[in-house]
Design a protein around this motif. Structure first.
Motif, PDB file in Angstrom:
ATOM      1  N   LEU A 154     -18.003  -6.949 -15.668  1.00 42.84           N
ATOM      2  CA  LEU A 154     -18.790  -8.154 -15.928  1.00 42.84           C
ATOM      3  C   LEU A 154     -20.112  -8.110 -15.169  1.00 42.84           C
ATOM      4  O   LEU A 154     -21.183  -8.375 -15.748  1.00 42.84           O
ATOM      5  CB  LEU A 154     -17.979  -9.391 -15.529  1.00 42.84           C
ATOM      6  CG  LEU A 154     -18.680 -10.745 -15.651  1.00 42.84           C
ATOM      7  CD1 LEU A 154     -19.136 -10.998 -17.090  1.00 42.84           C
ATOM      8  CD2 LEU A 154     -17.759 -11.869 -15.177  1.00 42.84           C
ATOM      9  N   ALA A 155     -20.056  -7.788 -13.883  1.00 42.67           N
ATOM     10  CA  ALA A 155     -21.274  -7.733 -13.076  1.00 42.67           C
ATOM     11  C   ALA A 155     -22.238  -6.678 -13.609  1.00 42.67           C
ATOM     12  O   ALA A 155     -23.441  -6.929 -13.737  1.00 42.67           O
ATOM     13  CB  ALA A 155     -20.914  -7.441 -11.620  1.00 42.67           C
ATOM     14  N   LEU A 156     -21.714  -5.500 -13.941  1.00 38.13           N
ATOM     15  CA  LEU A 156     -22.564  -4.418 -14.434  1.00 38.13           C
ATOM     16  C   LEU A 156     -23.174  -4.778 -15.787  1.00 38.13           C
ATOM     17  O   LEU A 156     -24.353  -4.480 -16.033  1.00 38.13           O
ATOM     18  CB  LEU A 156     -21.747  -3.132 -14.543  1.00 38.13           C
ATOM     19  CG  LEU A 156     -22.526  -1.862 -14.894  1.00 38.13           C
ATOM     20  CD1 LEU A 156     -23.624  -1.593 -13.876  1.00 38.13           C
ATOM     21  CD2 LEU A 156     -21.584  -0.660 -14.985  1.00 38.13           C
ATOM     22  N   PRO A 171     -14.801 -17.064 -16.755  1.00 40.88           N
ATOM     23  CA  PRO A 171     -15.907 -18.026 -16.593  1.00 40.88           C
ATOM     24  C   PRO A 171     -16.288 -18.243 -15.127  1.00 40.88           C
ATOM     25  O   PRO A 171     -17.465 -18.404 -14.801  1.00 40.88           O
ATOM     26  CB  PRO A 171     -15.347 -19.309 -17.210  1.00 40.88           C
ATOM     27  CG  PRO A 171     -14.312 -18.848 -18.180  1.00 40.88           C
ATOM     28  CD  PRO A 171     -13.696 -17.651 -17.546  1.00 40.88           C
ATOM     29  N   VAL A 172     -15.296 -18.236 -14.244  1.00 41.46           N
ATOM     30  CA  VAL A 172     -15.575 -18.432 -12.819  1.00 41.46           C
ATOM     31  C   VAL A 172     -16.271 -17.205 -12.248  1.00 41.46           C
ATOM     32  O   VAL A 172     -17.230 -17.323 -11.473  1.00 41.46           O
ATOM     33  CB  VAL A 172     -14.260 -18.711 -12.056  1.00 41.46           C
ATOM     34  CG1 VAL A 172     -14.540 -18.923 -10.569  1.00 41.46           C
ATOM     35  CG2 VAL A 172     -13.556 -19.931 -12.629  1.00 41.46           C
ATOM     36  N   MET A 173     -15.798 -16.020 -12.616  1.00 45.01           N
ATOM     37  CA  MET A 173     -16.465 -14.786 -12.182  1.00 45.01           C
ATOM     38  C   MET A 173     -17.919 -14.768 -12.660  1.00 45.01           C
ATOM     39  O   MET A 173     -18.827 -14.342 -11.935  1.00 45.01           O
ATOM     40  CB  MET A 173     -15.744 -13.555 -12.743  1.00 45.01           C
ATOM     41  CG  MET A 173     -14.394 -13.257 -12.135  1.00 45.01           C
ATOM     42  SD  MET A 173     -13.711 -11.730 -12.868  1.00 45.01           S
ATOM     43  CE  MET A 173     -12.200 -11.542 -11.907  1.00 45.01           C
ATOM     44  N   ILE A 186     -14.270 -13.817  -5.186  1.00 45.55           N
ATOM     45  CA  ILE A 186     -12.904 -13.992  -4.693  1.00 45.55           C
ATOM     46  C   ILE A 186     -12.716 -15.397  -4.135  1.00 45.55           C
ATOM     47  O   ILE A 186     -11.630 -15.983  -4.225  1.00 45.55           O
ATOM     48  CB  ILE A 186     -12.546 -12.915  -3.641  1.00 45.55           C
ATOM     49  CG1 ILE A 186     -11.023 -12.747  -3.537  1.00 45.55           C
ATOM     50  CG2 ILE A 186     -13.110 -13.216  -2.281  1.00 45.55           C
ATOM     51  CD1 ILE A 186     -10.380 -12.081  -4.700  1.00 45.55           C
ATOM     52  N   SER A 187     -13.786 -16.000  -3.572  1.00 42.97           N
ATOM     53  CA  SER A 187     -13.696 -17.378  -3.079  1.00 42.97           C
ATOM     54  C   SER A 187     -13.415 -18.344  -4.220  1.00 42.97           C
ATOM     55  O   SER A 187     -12.558 -19.225  -4.121  1.00 42.97           O
ATOM     56  CB  SER A 187     -15.002 -17.782  -2.388  1.00 42.97           C
ATOM     57  OG  SER A 187     -15.239 -16.989  -1.256  1.00 42.97           O
ATOM     58  N   ARG A 188     -14.127 -18.164  -5.325  1.00 42.76           N
ATOM     59  CA  ARG A 188     -13.958 -19.069  -6.465  1.00 42.76           C
ATOM     60  C   ARG A 188     -12.627 -18.845  -7.183  1.00 42.76           C
ATOM     61  O   ARG A 188     -11.930 -19.788  -7.547  1.00 42.76           O
ATOM     62  CB  ARG A 188     -15.109 -18.873  -7.455  1.00 42.76           C
ATOM     63  CG  ARG A 188     -16.471 -19.316  -6.940  1.00 42.76           C
ATOM     64  CD  ARG A 188     -17.556 -19.010  -7.965  1.00 42.76           C
ATOM     65  NE  ARG A 188     -18.895 -19.232  -7.457  1.00 42.76           N
ATOM     66  CZ  ARG A 188     -19.535 -20.396  -7.465  1.00 42.76           C
ATOM     67  NH1 ARG A 188     -18.944 -21.464  -7.967  1.00 42.76           N
ATOM     68  NH2 ARG A 188     -20.757 -20.496  -6.988  1.00 42.76           N
ATOM     69  N   THR A 189     -12.287 -17.558  -7.415  1.00 40.10           N
ATOM     70  CA  THR A 189     -11.060 -17.289  -8.165  1.00 40.10           C
ATOM     71  C   THR A 189      -9.811 -17.516  -7.326  1.00 40.10           C
ATOM     72  O   THR A 189      -8.750 -17.838  -7.863  1.00 40.10           O
ATOM     73  CB  THR A 189     -11.046 -15.840  -8.692  1.00 40.10           C
ATOM     74  OG1 THR A 189     -11.222 -14.928  -7.605  1.00 40.10           O
ATOM     75  CG2 THR A 189     -12.135 -15.626  -9.727  1.00 40.10           C
ATOM     76  N   LYS A 221      -3.993 -14.777 -17.191  1.00 36.19           N
ATOM     77  CA  LYS A 221      -4.607 -15.424 -16.032  1.00 36.19           C
ATOM     78  C   LYS A 221      -5.966 -14.809 -15.734  1.00 36.19           C
ATOM     79  O   LYS A 221      -6.922 -15.514 -15.385  1.00 36.19           O
ATOM     80  CB  LYS A 221      -3.693 -15.289 -14.814  1.00 36.19           C
ATOM     81  CG  LYS A 221      -2.342 -15.965 -14.944  1.00 36.19           C
ATOM     82  CD  LYS A 221      -2.466 -17.467 -15.113  1.00 36.19           C
ATOM     83  CE  LYS A 221      -1.099 -18.141 -15.149  1.00 36.19           C
ATOM     84  NZ  LYS A 221      -1.195 -19.597 -15.385  1.00 36.19           N
ATOM     85  N   LEU A 222      -6.051 -13.507 -15.881  1.00 39.54           N
ATOM     86  CA  LEU A 222      -7.318 -12.818 -15.638  1.00 39.54           C
ATOM     87  C   LEU A 222      -8.381 -13.284 -16.628  1.00 39.54           C
ATOM     88  O   LEU A 222      -9.543 -13.497 -16.263  1.00 39.54           O
ATOM     89  CB  LEU A 222      -7.099 -11.308 -15.741  1.00 39.54           C
ATOM     90  CG  LEU A 222      -8.261 -10.394 -15.360  1.00 39.54           C
ATOM     91  CD1 LEU A 222      -8.720 -10.667 -13.939  1.00 39.54           C
ATOM     92  CD2 LEU A 222      -7.853  -8.933 -15.518  1.00 39.54           C
ATOM     93  N   LYS A 223      -7.984 -13.454 -17.862  1.00 40.78           N
ATOM     94  CA  LYS A 223      -8.900 -13.932 -18.899  1.00 40.78           C
ATOM     95  C   LYS A 223      -9.440 -15.315 -18.552  1.00 40.78           C
ATOM     96  O   LYS A 223     -10.617 -15.622 -18.767  1.00 40.78           O
ATOM     97  CB  LYS A 223      -8.172 -13.956 -20.248  1.00 40.78           C
ATOM     98  CG  LYS A 223      -9.070 -14.193 -21.448  1.00 40.78           C
ATOM     99  CD  LYS A 223      -8.266 -14.032 -22.730  1.00 40.78           C
ATOM    100  CE  LYS A 223      -9.157 -14.201 -23.959  1.00 40.78           C
ATOM    101  NZ  LYS A 223      -8.387 -14.005 -25.217  1.00 40.78           N
ATOM    102  N   ASP A 224      -8.573 -16.153 -17.982  1.00 40.32           N
ATOM    103  CA  ASP A 224      -8.981 -17.508 -17.599  1.00 40.32           C
ATOM    104  C   ASP A 224      -9.981 -17.509 -16.449  1.00 40.32           C
ATOM    105  O   ASP A 224     -10.720 -18.481 -16.257  1.00 40.32           O
ATOM    106  CB  ASP A 224      -7.758 -18.330 -17.184  1.00 40.32           C
ATOM    107  CG  ASP A 224      -6.836 -18.643 -18.361  1.00 40.32           C
ATOM    108  OD1 ASP A 224      -7.316 -18.588 -19.514  1.00 40.32           O
ATOM    109  OD2 ASP A 224      -5.647 -18.942 -18.124  1.00 40.32           O
TER     110      ASP A 224
END
Length: 525
Positions: free
Chosen positions: A485-487, A172-174, A211-214, A166-169
């Protein structure tokens, strides 16, 4: 007739006198006799602390010391322990590690032995969370606020939302939110030169957007409204928490109390609307045999639906109110911890340019300039080491409190029922006996061979970035992946250093946050 009236009046006075007597006895016991008994018992087992002061205990001194110390800033090379928790640090320095402080009329013992901490967190049904102040329930809801069978049932349902698959999915949203941050910074650059910016509010907004998107998928715009309301709620609760809590004070019709009630109702109303629309969409999808729910709310509702369907009359699944609580917790925990981790990572990499260069080299070696993916993020070993060292030095949850549900033996001491225990993770993470003389220095190489070999002389289990035991943070992988990802995206596009105007002031506002922001100077790559 008159005699009967006098007799009845005397009986009423007698009853009132008896009630008053027991009420006074209870107060005297709780505010004087019991504290003195506990003080004597703790001292007999080697604990030291200030003498008990009626009613307030150490709270007045702690509040004054905290205000005085945190009214200033500190140097970057200074130990942050006496700044973040000045009174706690003072007590430890004065009395040693086996010490206690007075939280009003209740003593709180300090637990700084990693072995004891692991046992406390492992035996979570005996060492339970402390909820003496109802104001905290406005922020701390959902899984984290439950115990026993209720906790086990919710944890089982929520586990399905935090699997690696689920985290892998969610990557793209993150990526959308993280990339929007990068593009926003790029658009702010002058025609030539560098950009000075306070990254703290941007990380706070970005993690809320993630967090809003995920959590809410296509309803993420409404999720942003929740974030703004929750941010205001945190501010109001933090203000009230600085004073001694008086039972019933939350019911007084003060301006602050009324606003907090309004915020709570508004958050629940927004979430109820999101959940109702989501459930309707899922009912339509089931009719079409479509179960593609990749956001946290969809996963939670689908798992909850399957639990209830197979319950055979037993109490399974969660109510709508409980689902709302979990959504609030998604927001609170997911946003606060990740933004705190990212801001201190930026600060430390701004200071330690060598590690910034190594991290960027690793990111470019794995991804080049292409979009980071889940499998590639797992290959970022140096970035992982950096994040762990940041979590050690600037723990997102620098201190927690537990209370004994019954009398229990811990190590060589016997703790009575109802005793409060402080677990100062920040102090443990900076303990020179555990980490060496360089415990306060930024050295990610500590984690080169993993967590088990990071501490001095192979000391195990002294690192608690996400807690420990059965109740370890369910979203730890989520937070770590988002931060990576952000870093990675930031390192692909920018180099950065601290601004000369940066002021160092880490303060505990639920998580460890920069009171004066985090000003850095960005340069495009």
């Amino acid at each position: 007739m008159e005699m009967k009236f006098i007799t009845e009046s005397l009986n009423l006075y007698l009853v009132a006198a008896i009630i008053l007597y027991f009420w006074v006895c209870r107060i005297v016991n709780s505010l004087w006799l019991r504290p003195r008994r506990l003080e004597k018992r703790l001292k007999s087992q080697g604990f030291k602390g200030n003498p008990y002061t009626f009613w307030y205990g150490d709270l007045k001194d702690a509040a004054k010391m905290t205000t005085d110390v945190q009214s200033k800033t500190i140097n970057l090379e200074d130990d942050i322990d006496p700044y973040v928790f000045p009174f706690h640090h003072h007590v430890v320095q004065k009395y040693g590690k086996r010490c206690y402080m007075w939280n009003g009329a209740k003593p709180r013992i300090f637990v700084m032995d990693p072995v004891w901490i692991r046992e406390i967190l492992q035996k979570h049904e005996i060492f339970v969370r402390l909820y003496t102040n109802p104001l905290n329930k406005l922020l701390i809801t959902g899984l984290i606020a439950h115990e026993g069978e209720s906790w086990a049932r919710k944890r089982r349902i929520l586990n399905s939302a935090f699997t690696i698959t689920k985290l892998k999915d969610m990557i793209p949203v993150m990526h959308i939110s993280c990339m929007e941050l990068v593009e926003k910074w790029q658009s702010m650059f002058p025609d030539t030169g560098s950009l000075e910016i306070d990254v703290w509010p941007y990380f706070s907004d970005m993690s809320a957007d993630v967090i809003s998107r995920t959590a809410f998928g296509s309803n993420y715009e409404e999720g942003r409204k929740i974030f703004l309301l929750q941010r205001e709620q945190v501010r109001l609760v933090s203000i009230l928490s600085r004073s001694i809590y008086i039972p019933g004070q939350r019911f007084l019709p003060t301006k602050t109390n009324e606003r907090m009630k309004e915020i709570s109702k508004e958050i629940k109303a927004i979430l109820m609307g999101i959940i109702k629309r989501k459930e309707e969409a899922m009912r339509r999808a089931r009719n079409l045999d479509d179960k593609s729910n990749n956001d946290l709310l969809g996963i939670l509702l689908e798992t909850n639906y399957e639990e209830q369907k197979g319950g055979n009359g037993k109490e399974v699944g969660m109510t709508i109110e409980e689902v709302i609580e979990e959504c609030i917790l998604f927001y609170f925990a997911g946003q606060e911890t990740t933004s705190s981790l990212l801001v201190w990572t930026m600060v430390l990499l701004s200071i330690h340019q060598d590690w910034q260069a190594q991290a960027r080299e690793e990111v470019l070696e794995v991804f080049g300039k292409r979009k980071p993916d889940f499998d590639g993020l797992l290959q970022l070993k140096k970035v992982h080491m950096i994040l762990y060292e940041v979590l050690r030095l600037y723990s997102s949850a620098p201190l927690i409190v537990r209370v004994t549900a019954k009398e229990i033996k811990l190590g060589d001491v016997t703790l009575p029922k109802g005793l409060e225990l402080v677990l100062p993770f920040l102090f443990v993470h900076h303990d020179k006996e555990i980490w060496g003389e360089d415990a306060n220095k930024f050295k990610p190489e500590r984690f080169a061979q993993g967590v088990t070999k990071a501490a001095k002389d192979g000391q195990l289990g002294a690192f608690f970035p996400f807690g420990f035991g059965p109740r370890i943070c369910i979203g730890q992988n989520y937070s770590t992946v988002e931060a990576k990802l952000a870093l990675a995206l930031i390192l692909q596009h920018f180099s950065f250093k601290l601004s000369p105007s940066y002021e160092h002031a880490p303060v505990p506002i639920l998580t460890l946050q920069p009171k004066c922001g985090a000003k850095v100077i960005l340069n495009k790559i």
